[in-house]
Design a protein around this motif. Structure first.
Motif, PDB file in Angstrom:
ATOM      1  N   HIS A 180       0.830  -1.206   0.000  1.00 30.98           N
ATOM      2  CA  HIS A 180       0.000   0.000   0.000  1.00 30.98           C
ATOM      3  C   HIS A 180       0.866   1.259   0.000  1.00 30.98           C
ATOM      4  N   MET A 181       2.079   1.194   0.587  1.00 36.06           N
ATOM      5  CA  MET A 181       2.977   2.358   0.537  1.00 36.06           C
ATOM      6  C   MET A 181       3.530   2.556  -0.861  1.00 36.06           C
ATOM      7  N   LYS A 182       3.872   1.462  -1.487  1.00 32.00           N
ATOM      8  CA  LYS A 182       4.362   1.575  -2.875  1.00 32.00           C
ATOM      9  C   LYS A 182       3.262   2.177  -3.753  1.00 32.00           C
ATOM     10  N   SER A 183       2.016   1.722  -3.541  1.00 32.01           N
ATOM     11  CA  SER A 183       0.899   2.228  -4.350  1.00 32.01           C
ATOM     12  C   SER A 183       0.717   3.730  -4.163  1.00 32.01           C
ATOM     13  N   VAL A 184       0.836   4.194  -2.889  1.00 29.88           N
ATOM     14  CA  VAL A 184       0.596   5.614  -2.656  1.00 29.88           C
ATOM     15  C   VAL A 184       1.733   6.457  -3.235  1.00 29.88           C
ATOM     16  N   PHE A 185       2.971   5.924  -3.228  1.00 29.01           N
ATOM     17  CA  PHE A 185       4.076   6.633  -3.884  1.00 29.01           C
ATOM     18  C   PHE A 185       3.792   6.770  -5.389  1.00 29.01           C
ATOM     19  N   CYS A 186       3.281   5.663  -5.995  1.00 32.31           N
ATOM     20  CA  CYS A 186       2.922   5.713  -7.433  1.00 32.31           C
ATOM     21  C   CYS A 186       1.829   6.751  -7.673  1.00 32.31           C
ATOM     22  N   TYR A 187       0.829   6.738  -6.781  1.00 36.63           N
ATOM     23  CA  TYR A 187      -0.294   7.693  -6.887  1.00 36.63           C
ATOM     24  C   TYR A 187       0.240   9.125  -6.837  1.00 36.63           C
ATOM     25  N   ALA A 188       1.193   9.370  -5.904  1.00 38.69           N
ATOM     26  CA  ALA A 188       1.769  10.709  -5.765  1.00 38.69           C
ATOM     27  C   ALA A 188       2.556  11.079  -7.021  1.00 38.69           C
ATOM     28  N   LEU A 189       3.397  10.154  -7.484  1.00 38.87           N
ATOM     29  CA  LEU A 189       4.206  10.456  -8.682  1.00 38.87           C
ATOM     30  C   LEU A 189       3.318  10.745  -9.890  1.00 38.87           C
ATOM     31  N   GLN A 190       2.227   9.969 -10.032  1.00 38.93           N
ATOM     32  CA  GLN A 190       1.299  10.203 -11.156  1.00 38.93           C
ATOM     33  C   GLN A 190       0.733  11.625 -11.093  1.00 38.93           C
ATOM     34  N   HIS A 191       0.222  12.039  -9.890  1.00 40.22           N
ATOM     35  CA  HIS A 191      -0.412  13.349  -9.775  1.00 40.22           C
ATOM     36  C   HIS A 191       0.608  14.482  -9.795  1.00 40.22           C
ATOM     37  N   PHE A 192       1.818  14.227  -9.238  1.00 43.07           N
ATOM     38  CA  PHE A 192       2.872  15.247  -9.344  1.00 43.07           C
ATOM     39  C   PHE A 192       3.176  15.509 -10.815  1.00 43.07           C
ATOM     40  N   SER A 193       3.308  14.424 -11.601  1.00 40.25           N
ATOM     41  CA  SER A 193       3.658  14.574 -13.024  1.00 40.25           C
ATOM     42  C   SER A 193       2.563  15.322 -13.772  1.00 40.25           C
ATOM     43  N   GLU A 194       1.299  14.969 -13.484  1.00 41.23           N
ATOM     44  CA  GLU A 194       0.185  15.658 -14.145  1.00 41.23           C
ATOM     45  C   GLU A 194       0.130  17.132 -13.768  1.00 41.23           C
ATOM     46  N   SER A 195       0.419  17.440 -12.479  1.00 38.89           N
ATOM     47  CA  SER A 195       0.417  18.843 -12.033  1.00 38.89           C
ATOM     48  C   SER A 195       1.525  19.630 -12.703  1.00 38.89           C
ATOM     49  N   ILE A 196       2.695  19.016 -12.783  1.00 30.20           N
ATOM     50  CA  ILE A 196       3.843  19.705 -13.423  1.00 30.20           C
ATOM     51  C   ILE A 196       3.485  19.994 -14.878  1.00 30.20           C
ATOM     52  N   GLN A 197       2.873  19.005 -15.575  1.00 32.69           N
ATOM     53  CA  GLN A 197       2.497  19.244 -16.978  1.00 32.69           C
ATOM     54  C   GLN A 197       1.503  20.406 -17.076  1.00 32.69           C
ATOM     55  N   GLU A 198       0.514  20.437 -16.173  1.00 29.94           N
ATOM     56  CA  GLU A 198      -0.473  21.525 -16.208  1.00 29.94           C
ATOM     57  C   GLU A 198       0.209  22.865 -15.921  1.00 29.94           C
ATOM     58  N   TYR A 199       1.160  22.864 -14.964  1.00 27.78           N
ATOM     59  CA  TYR A 199       1.895  24.096 -14.621  1.00 27.78           C
ATOM     60  C   TYR A 199       2.654  24.594 -15.842  1.00 27.78           C
ATOM     61  N   LEU A 200       3.364  23.681 -16.505  1.00 30.51           N
ATOM     62  CA  LEU A 200       4.168  24.062 -17.679  1.00 30.51           C
ATOM     63  C   LEU A 200       3.280  24.502 -18.838  1.00 30.51           C
ATOM     64  N   ALA A 201       2.087  23.923 -18.940  1.00 34.52           N
ATOM     65  CA  ALA A 201       1.181  24.294 -20.036  1.00 34.52           C
ATOM     66  C   ALA A 201       0.575  25.668 -19.811  1.00 34.52           C
ATOM     67  N   ASN A 202       0.576  26.155 -18.542  1.00 35.44           N
ATOM     68  CA  ASN A 202      -0.024  27.460 -18.217  1.00 35.44           C
ATOM     69  C   ASN A 202       0.997  28.391 -17.566  1.00 35.44           C
ATOM     70  N   LEU A 203       2.208  28.404 -18.117  1.00 37.59           N
ATOM     71  CA  LEU A 203       3.278  29.221 -17.521  1.00 37.59           C
ATOM     72  C   LEU A 203       2.921  30.700 -17.488  1.00 37.59           C
ATOM     73  N   ASP A 204       2.111  31.134 -18.467  1.00 35.48           N
ATOM     74  CA  ASP A 204       1.765  32.556 -18.516  1.00 35.48           C
ATOM     75  C   ASP A 204       0.961  32.979 -17.278  1.00 35.48           C
ATOM     76  N   GLN A 205       0.299  32.042 -16.617  1.00 32.55           N
ATOM     77  CA  GLN A 205      -0.469  32.372 -15.401  1.00 32.55           C
ATOM     78  C   GLN A 205       0.261  31.947 -14.131  1.00 32.55           C
ATOM     79  N   ALA A 206       1.387  31.236 -14.285  1.00 28.79           N
ATOM     80  CA  ALA A 206       2.067  30.643 -13.127  1.00 28.79           C
ATOM     81  C   ALA A 206       2.804  31.708 -12.323  1.00 28.79           C
ATOM     82  N   PRO A 207       2.939  31.498 -10.968  1.00 26.09           N
ATOM     83  CA  PRO A 207       3.670  32.460 -10.129  1.00 26.09           C
ATOM     84  C   PRO A 207       5.172  32.515 -10.454  1.00 26.09           C
ATOM     85  N   ASP A 208       5.718  31.394 -10.922  1.00 28.99           N
ATOM     86  CA  ASP A 208       7.146  31.371 -11.273  1.00 28.99           C
ATOM     87  C   ASP A 208       7.291  30.863 -12.699  1.00 28.99           C
ATOM     88  N   PRO A 209       7.346  31.786 -13.688  1.00 27.48           N
ATOM     89  CA  PRO A 209       7.403  31.344 -15.097  1.00 27.48           C
ATOM     90  C   PRO A 209       8.758  30.759 -15.487  1.00 27.48           C
TER      91      PRO A 209
END
Length: 1646
Positions: A180-209
């Protein structure tokens, strides 16, 4: 103090989280949220403190509080200060990590609080949670999940933390040992990666471009290595899926060179998972993301992986998706996206892989490949552009596939190709032909199968293809030039018949588009399209298929509309005609249905349209081409018999318009040579073609037929008919049949002025020459049925042609007798034991037309014709017998129709013969033949003969035209033939026999000089009597036959009447018992002569009659016996009555019948009724009988003589004839029977009669109850009905009054129902009834006093007593009963006095003081343990209040209000209702004592509002009334309006919403009343009624919701909270829910 109370409220609610009811838990959560809306900081702090202090509180209860905190935070996030946020964060963090074990609900709720706070205070949240995320120490499961969820909910806030989180997290990956710990690490990595992609796709609105992908690349890659190299190999499937889900989004962030380097291992690793997991969606989704990431970096190593990718992905599509499992459908979508990615990068290799798979022997492989082809055609158009020819050529094999699923997939591919320009390429036409072929698939028989069944039917392929063709024609503009005029090529070939409707619709749409573009004249360019069908071929085809307009999804409409659009291409002159006529034809189809359309009429319309078209064209060359094309198409329709038949008619019509005689003869010759003579439809078609052609070309048609007759075909030689050399003798017979039929049609259609001269000379000569008969009259030897039937039909048509062509008498048909003889021979040859062919029917129809023609048939010929036909039809076995023999249902239906048609033909023939001699002699002659059949002992022969007779007599009557009055000499004989049959054992014979008598009597009236339309009242009664003959019920039959005899007796001439009656008497020996009963009509007239001097013998005679009735249960004997009893009673009534009263009780059916016979004559009946009344009144109604059991009291036993007299009264009055006598004795009868009912309530039968009643009920049908009271009630009921008061009896019955009267407890209610009905429906009868009843108020019998008081009490409810000047007398009598020893009498007396208010309201004012005094006395009745008298007093007082003087009530007002208040909460619902209604009525008189009574209203207000939730609807209704009445006295207009609008009786009440608004008005108008109202509600916290217990806290909640701040102080909050806290432990969840809701609302007054 305020703070502590809020906290106390919150604490009370949080204490209640331990409640196990989910609805209560939900309400506690809502209440906490409500408190939080007002004081978010305070409530969050209270929750924090509570959870910290109650460390041992079980986690399910902590979850409720945490969820409330999450909601409060979300709703007030903008208002939250940092200090509260810190408190909440710290608490949630501790709650989340308190347990090292994963407790999902609890820790998830805490995590959600952190995520909610993190929307605004991300840094504070991270500051706290990062303390639980220390390097080198494996974090809590929910710490990682919180990070993941925060990264999704607050991308811009969270991404800056991710670098450090990843840095700390990476070393931990190796430390994670549990899945279950391995699963939650995977869950975190999946959502971290998706968030980073969304951040990079909207750099014009991001606090740190400045953030870049490579900021995270190395950490992501490091995590990837652990996931891929270690965890992906784990045996736990859920973990592997979690790894795969994470690797997809991670692949976008990996360094390009590392991704490139990993692909050779990554892709095989992912592909290998397909074998390990049945659920492939997450694998496919991740794989698609990896492929997109690889393509984005321009990967070179993907090339190497392509084969394995294709090889693994292809089977995923080939396995069909299950629509009931959504993930399988999603998986298909992801795999198809993978193919899109690959096809865009490697188009050649993907096609090289896919196209050979189309040749696979596996159906799923072919279907899957086609699905992928459709996907890449749609999604990779630019890459596929140059591949179009290659793809088209590879589709040749799938086009020949017979599998339905493959076909459907091919259709979908064709649709995709059409949108992307494939079908304009060479090879596109083959695709379109395939599509049209699928449209033409035959419809399968419907099968029961689920919609997702594996086996697709050709129906579904066809419907998909039809839809696709129409969409391509109408929505894809680039297809216009591909489809037009190419689709026309499919219109004429017969194999595309099933596709005609969609084809025509598409072609019409395309043609209209072309016309809009201005291409009308050159719509079809034959110079550019050599393969197109000619205008003649198109016109023929579309016209012929329109003849069956509803076949193939209504193809007639589509074909005609297309024809209309093509008019210019068919012939330029047709524009005006077709634009007018075709819409009318289409409209005719649309106005009808397949069932309602007359096929004959429709074909005539189409042929007329064809004629008008030919006339409009008027070009012989064009018509010659047209008819040649028609003949050419004939063979195409060999499998379509109806269409081919119509095409023959079209050919005949077109040949008729052709001016070229040579062409006409040539085509007729060709038709004769090529016809398929063995098919009946073809023979009909060819013959009708010759007939229609003969309209304009009689000579050519006859010449061609004669040439054919003279040919050698009949000699079976070669020569001209060598084409027949292989045909059998049977087929030659069929050719002969057809040619004979042709002559018949020619005779019918050809101009009559030309054809009459040719009938005997040419037509008949050739027909019989063809029939192998040298001279008419020689016996026909042929055994061929078809030849025989064609000859009969042809002769019939010739007869019709002669009849229609000349006036009868002008044409002498010399061969008529010989033709009739020929038909008779045919009929004789038919077997009598069965009907297998329509020869009889057809031959009789032919004779029907022949006998009309001149000359007359000779008598012997006429006799032989009639006898032969009657014997051939009437003697056939019954149809039911034939059906039993024949198990085939369809054949049985055919036989039934054939029988019906044959009998109809016989009727028509006999009518035709009768028409020639329409005289009494002619009629007598006809029935000389029919007579033996009418008297046959075989039912089916009798039935048919009488049916035919009825039809003949009706026909005779309709045609009769009497110019001089002459005797109908044989009327008696004919009526004698039919009248016994009016009671025949067969219902149909009885019906037809009446019809025969009816017609004979009207024929007699006509001969007497009356007009034919004259209607005789007596004779018309026969029609009404027919209804009585439908069922063989002896009583009805006897009655009906009696009436028939009366009609006959009055209408038959005197000289024939006696013989008729004698004949009927002879019917007594008829073996048919029904017929013998008809003879009893005369019996009773003999009995009227007897009995004058037989007084001493009357008892013996009565006994004999009774014994005879027991021996023989014959209807006519019973009727005769009743008549005898009546005659005896008219002379010896006392002896007869005494004798009958001496019969055993209960009376048997024979005794009852004898009693009823005494009701015949009013004077006699009155005397007998008086005797019986005297016997009822003279004796006591019952005797007291002491029981032997100690202490069991006594029982009442009925005395026998009054009981027997009551039964006798019932029997006499049940006879309708007793009406006049009952009317004359109405008052004494009513009073006697009413008191009889009263005295027999609860009275038992004597023991000897009880056993006898039980015995009698065990034999046969149960007799009427002998129970004394039931017996009296039934007698009273029948007395009312017979005395003209049916409405009274009906009204009492519908109100259940009769049942109430028998009940000892409810007897008085039943009497009230009766009195009410009497007042409404029998007012004029009441004065004498009242006068007779008044003495019984002093009766020694309680029951009689109760009955009379109840009767009077209800009469006072009606104005009729005032109208009849009875009021004062009855009121005095009611007042006098106030001191009666019987409580029920006292109660009923009060009811009666109260009823004056509704019966005579204008008299209340006059007697007000007296009436009010009675009511107040009644309320204070001391001997009233159950408050019944008080209840009646309150109820009656309510009614009186509207009408008394105010001064009369003022002095008692307060006394009454205070006296009734305790009843508001009585356990007895009727007491609650009456007291509340009375209270409402009292408010009308409150003006004088306004303040004093206002106080009473306030005292009762809470009670009335709460009792709107009373379990009894009648109490709720009373509360609504009382509140509406109180409203105007409360000094609050808003409240008054609410009560008037919302508390209407007919309106349903939303209680919660209503109380909310009431409390709003109360707190606006009387805020100082808050504490008083709350204290009254607290009293109801202990109510026995759940709904009221729940309503009381809700009432308080609404009060505090609307009170102003300044008035809050008057409430004792501690007392209130304590009471609510106590009620929160109520056993009923609904109560606890309301308490929790109110606790939340107390925030308003803290």
């Amino acid at each position: 103090m305020t703070e502590s109370r809020i906290k106390r409220l919150a604490t009370t609610l949080m204490d209640a989280t331990t409640d196990k009811d989910p609805l209560v838990q939900e309400q506690i959560y809502n209440a906490l949220c409500y408190l939080g809306e007002s004081e978010p900081e305070e409530i969050l702090n209270s929750c924090d403190e509570y959870l910290r202090q109650h460390d041992k509180l079980a986690y399910p209860h902590r979850v409720i509080i945490l969820k409330a905190m999450e909601t409060v935070v979300k709703s007030n996030i903008a208002l939250l200060d940092k200090s509260t946020a810190k408190v909440v964060i710290f608490l949630a963090s501790n709650e989340m990590t308190k347990s090292k074990e994963v407790i999902r609900d609890w820790q998830q709720a805490a995590s959600n609080v952190l995520v909610a706070v993190g929307q605004r205070f991300i840094n504070k949240v991270m500051e706290e949670v990062l303390t639980k995320f220390q390097p080198g120490i494996l974090p809590h499961y929910f710490v990682m999940q919180t990070f993941a969820n925060l990264s999704v909910s607050n991308v811009f806030g969270m991404v800056p933390f991710l670098n450090s989180i990843l840095g700390t997290m990476l070393p931990m990956l190796g430390m994670a040992k549990q899945d279950h710990m391995k699963s939650v690490f995977c869950y975190a990595l999946q959502h971290f990666s998706e968030s980073i992609q969304e951040y990079l796709a909207n750099l014009d609105q991001a606090p740190d471009p400045t953030v870049r992908k490579d900021t995270f690349s190395n950490e992501i890659f490091s995590a990837y290595e652990v996931l891929f190299n270690s965890w992906l190999q784990h045996r736990e499937a859920k973990l592997r899926l979690a790894v795969v889900e994470a690797m997809g989004p991670m692949s976008y962030l990996m360094p390009s060179e590392k991704l490139e380097e990993q692909l050779p291992k990554l892709i095989p690793g992912i592909l290998a998972l397909y074998k390990k997991h049945t659920e492939a969606f997450y694998i496919s989704k991740s794989l698609c993301q990896i492929l997109e990431a690889s393509v984005n970096i321009g990967s070179r190593s993907l090339d190497v992986q392509l084969d394995s990718l294709l090889g693994t992905l292809h089977p995923q599509i080939c396995a069909p998706a299950d629509p009931s499992v959504p993930l399988t459908v999603k998986n298909h979508t992801e795999v198809l996206r993978c193919f899109t990615v690959l096809a865009c990068s490697f188009p050649d290799r993907v096609l090289a892989f896919l196209l050979p798979k189309l040749e696979s022997s596996n159906e799923r492989t072919r279907v899957g490949t086609l699905l992928i082809m459709r996907q890449i055609i749609n999604s990779a158009p630019s890459q596929m552009e140059i591949k179009k020819p290659f793809i088209l050529s590879s589709m040749k094999l799938p086009l020949q596939d017979s599998n339905n699923k493959v076909k459907r997939a091919v259709v979908q591919v064709i649709s995709a190709m059409a949108h992307h320009g494939y079908l304009e390429q060479p090879g596109g036409e083959a695709m379109m032909e395939f599509l049209v072929r699928q449209c033409a698939l035959p419809s399968d028989a419907p099968k029961k199968q689920p919609p997702d069944a594996d086996d697709l039917t050709s129906d579904s392929v066809q419907s998909i293809s039809v839809n696709t063709l129409f969409l391509l024609s109408t929505t894809v503009d680039r297809m216009n030039n591909v489809l037009w005029p190419y689709l026309l090529e499919f219109v004429t070939p017969i194999q595309f018949t099933n596709a005609l409707t969609p084809l025509c619709k598409s072609l019409m749409y395309l043609a209209m588009k072309k016309q809009e573009e201005g291409e009308n004249a050159s719509l079809i360019r034959y110079d550019l399209n050599a393969n197109l069908p000619s205008p003649y071929a198109l016109t023929t085809r579309l016209l012929v298929v329109s003849s069956q307009p509803y076949v193939g999804d209504c193809r007639g409409t589509a074909a005609l509309r297309l024809l209309n659009v093509l008019h210019y291409s068919v012939h330029p002159t047709l524009d005006q005609l077709w634009s007018k006529k075709v819409p009318l034809l289409v409209e005719h189809i649309e106005e009808n249905t397949e069932k309602s359309l007359s096929q004959k009429e429709w074909e005539e319309k189409l042929l007329l349209f064809l004629q008008e078209t030919l006339a409009a064209v008027s070009d012989n060359t064009w018509i010659c081409h047209f008819v040649t094309e028609m003949c050419r198409q004939l063979n195409s329709y060999n499998g379509f018999l109806l269409e081919k038949n119509f095409l023959y008619k079209c050919i005949g019509t077109t040949l008729g318009a052709c001016t070229s005689k040579d062409l006409v003869q040539k085509q007729l010759q060709e038709l004769l040579e090529t016809a398929r003579y063995h098919e009946e439809a073809e023979r009909e078609g060819l013959a009708s073609c010759f007939g229609i052609c003969a309209i304009n070309h009689l000579e050519e048609t006859l010449a061609k037929l004669e040439d054919f007759v003279r040919s050698d075909v009949f000699k079976k030689s070669a020569g001209l008919f060598s084409i027949f050399k292989d045909r059998s003798d049977n087929e030659v017979e069929k050719i002969k049949s057809t040619l004979i039929l042709c002559y018949g049609y020619v005779a019918v259609y050809a101009p009559k002025e030309l054809v009459l001269s040719r009938i005997e000379a040419d037509i008949l000569k050739n027909i019989f020459q063809y029939f192998n008969t040298k001279v008419l009259g020689i016996k026909v030897e042929t055994k061929d049925l078809t030849l025989k039937l064609c000859l009969i039909r042809s002769i019939c048509m010739i007869s019709q042609a002669i009849y229609n062509g000349v006036k009868c008498g002008d044409f002498i048909f010399s061969r008529k007798a010989e033709l009739v003889a020929q038909m008779v021979e045919f009929i004789k040859a038919e077997p009598l034991e069965a009907m297998r062919t329509p020869v009889r029917q057809r031959a009789m129809i032919t004779c029907t037309y022949l006998v009309i023609l001149e000359p007359h048939l000779s008598d012997p010929d006429r006799t032989e014709l009639i006898d032969t036909c009657l014997a051939s039809v009437l003697a056939l076995p019954p149809l039911e017998l034939v059906k039993e023999r024949d198990e085939n249902g369809g054949d049985a239906l055919h036989k039934e129709m054939l029988y019906g048609d044959t009998i109809s033909a016989l009727k028509d023939l006999l009518k035709s013969l009768l028409q020639r001699n329409l005289t009494p002699h002619g009629l007598q002659d006809m029935f000389a033949h029919l007579g033996p059949w009418i008297k046959s002992n075989k039912e089916h022969e009798r039935q048919r003969a009488v049916e035919v007779s009825a039809a003949l007599l009706d026909f005779y009557l309709s045609k009769l035209n009497v110019s001089t009055v002459i005797p109908f000499y044989n009327l008696g004989v004919l009526i004698a033939l039919f009248s016994p049959r009016c009671s025949d054992s067969l219902a149909s014979v009885r019906q037809h026999a009446v019809d025969c008598v009816y017609c004979l009597l009207y024929i007699q009236l006509c001969y007497e000089g009356f007009a034919r339309d004259h209607r005789d009242e007596m004779v018309e009664r026969l029609k009404a009597l027919k209804k009585g003959l439908e069922e063989p019920d002896f009583t009805v039959l006897f009655h009906t036959c009696n009436n028939i005899a009366m009609v006959i007796g009055k209408r038959v001439p005197p000289d024939q009447l006696m013989s008729l009656l004698l004949t009927m008497f002879e019917g007594l020996v008829d073996p048919d018992k029904n017929c013998s009963r008809a003879a009893t009509v005369m019996i009773n007239s003999l009995l009227k002569e007897r009995g004058g001097v037989l007084q001493e013998k009357v008892p013996d005679i009565m006994s004999i009659i009774h014994s005879k009735l027991e021996e023989v249960d014959e209807e006519h004997i019973r009727k005769a016996a009743q008549q005898t009893v009546y005659i005896l009673a008219s002379q010896h009534k006392s002896v007869v009555v005494s004798s009958l009263l001496g019969s055993s009780l209960p009376f048997d059916s024979h005794t009852c019948a004898m009693w009823r016979s005494l009701a015949t004559e009013p004077t006699l009946t009155s005397q007998i009724l008086e005797q019986l009344l005297e016997k009822v009144n003279r004796d006591v109604p019952y005797k007291e009988s002491k029981c032997f059991l100690l202490g069991s009291g006594s029982e009442r036993i009925a005395t026998p003589l009054p009981l027997a007299a009551t039964c006798a009264l019932y029997e006499i009055m049940s006879a309708p004839e007793s009406g006049a006598a009952v009317l004359g004795l109405y008052p004494p009868l009513f009073v006697t029977l009413l008191l009889r009912v009263s005295c027999t309530v609860g009275v038992q039968l004597p023991k000897n009669l009880q056993s006898r009643e039980r015995r009698s009920s065990s034999y046969g049908p149960a007799p009427r109850s002998l129970h004394p009271c039931s017996c009296a009630v039934e007698t009273l009921k029948v007395m009312l009905a017979r005395g003209g008061s049916e409405e009274v009896a009906r009204a009492v019955g519908s109100a259940g009054g009769w049942e109430l009267m028998v009940s000892p407890e409810r007897h008085h209610d039943g009497i009230a129902v009766l009195a009410g009905a009497m007042a409404r429906h029998a007012g004029p009868r009441l004065p004498l009834i009242v006068k007779n009843l008044i003495p019984t108020l002093s009766s020694v019998f309680d029951s009689q006093r109760i009955t009379t008081t109840a009767f009077f009490a209800e009469l006072l409810n009606s104005n009729v007593v005032n109208d009849l000047i009875l009021l004062e007398t009855m009121m005095d009598n009611m007042t006098g009963r106030q001191k009666d020893a019987c409580m029920l009498v006292r109660m009923l007396a009060l009811r009666g006095l109260g009823n004056i208010a509704s019966g005579s309201p204008e008299k209340v004012r006059k007697h007000g003081a007296k009436l009010l005094a009675s009511m107040v006395n009644g309320m204070d009745d001391k001997d009233d343990p159950h408050n019944l008298v008080a209840l009646e007093a309150m109820s009656s007082l309510s009614k009186l209040l509207d009408h008394v003087e105010e001064r009369d009530i003022q002095s008692m007002l307060l006394h009454i209000a205070i006296r009734i208040r305790p009843f508001f909460d009585s356990e007895q619902p009727d007491l609650r209702q009456s007291s509340i209604v009375l209270f409402g009525n009292l408010t009308k008189f409150s003006e004088g004592n306004c303040e004093v009574f206002f106080e009473q209203i306030l005292n009762g207000l809470v009670t009335l509002l709460l009792h709107l939730q009373d379990p009894k609807p009648e109490v709720v209704k009373a509360c609504k009334f009382a509140l509406r009445m109180c409203g105007p006295n409360m000094g609050c207009e808003g409240l008054c309006d609410m009560f008037l609008n919302h508390l209407r009786e007919d309106r349903s009440l939303h209680y919660g919403e209503f109380m909310n608004n009431v409390c709003k008005h109360l707190m606006q108008s009387y805020p100082e009343m808050l504490n008083r109202l709350i204290l009254t509600n607290l009293f109801y916290f202990k109510s026995n009624w759940v709904d009221i217990r729940a309503a009381a806290p809700m009432f308080i909640g609404f009060l505090v919701l609307h009170v102003d701040e300044e008035h809050c102080q008057q409430v004792d909050l501690d007392q209130l909270i304590s009471a609510l806290k106590l009620l929160l432990k109520d056993p009923v969840p609904a109560v606890r829910v309301k308490v929790a809701e109110t606790l939340g609302r107390l925030i308003r007054i803290l």
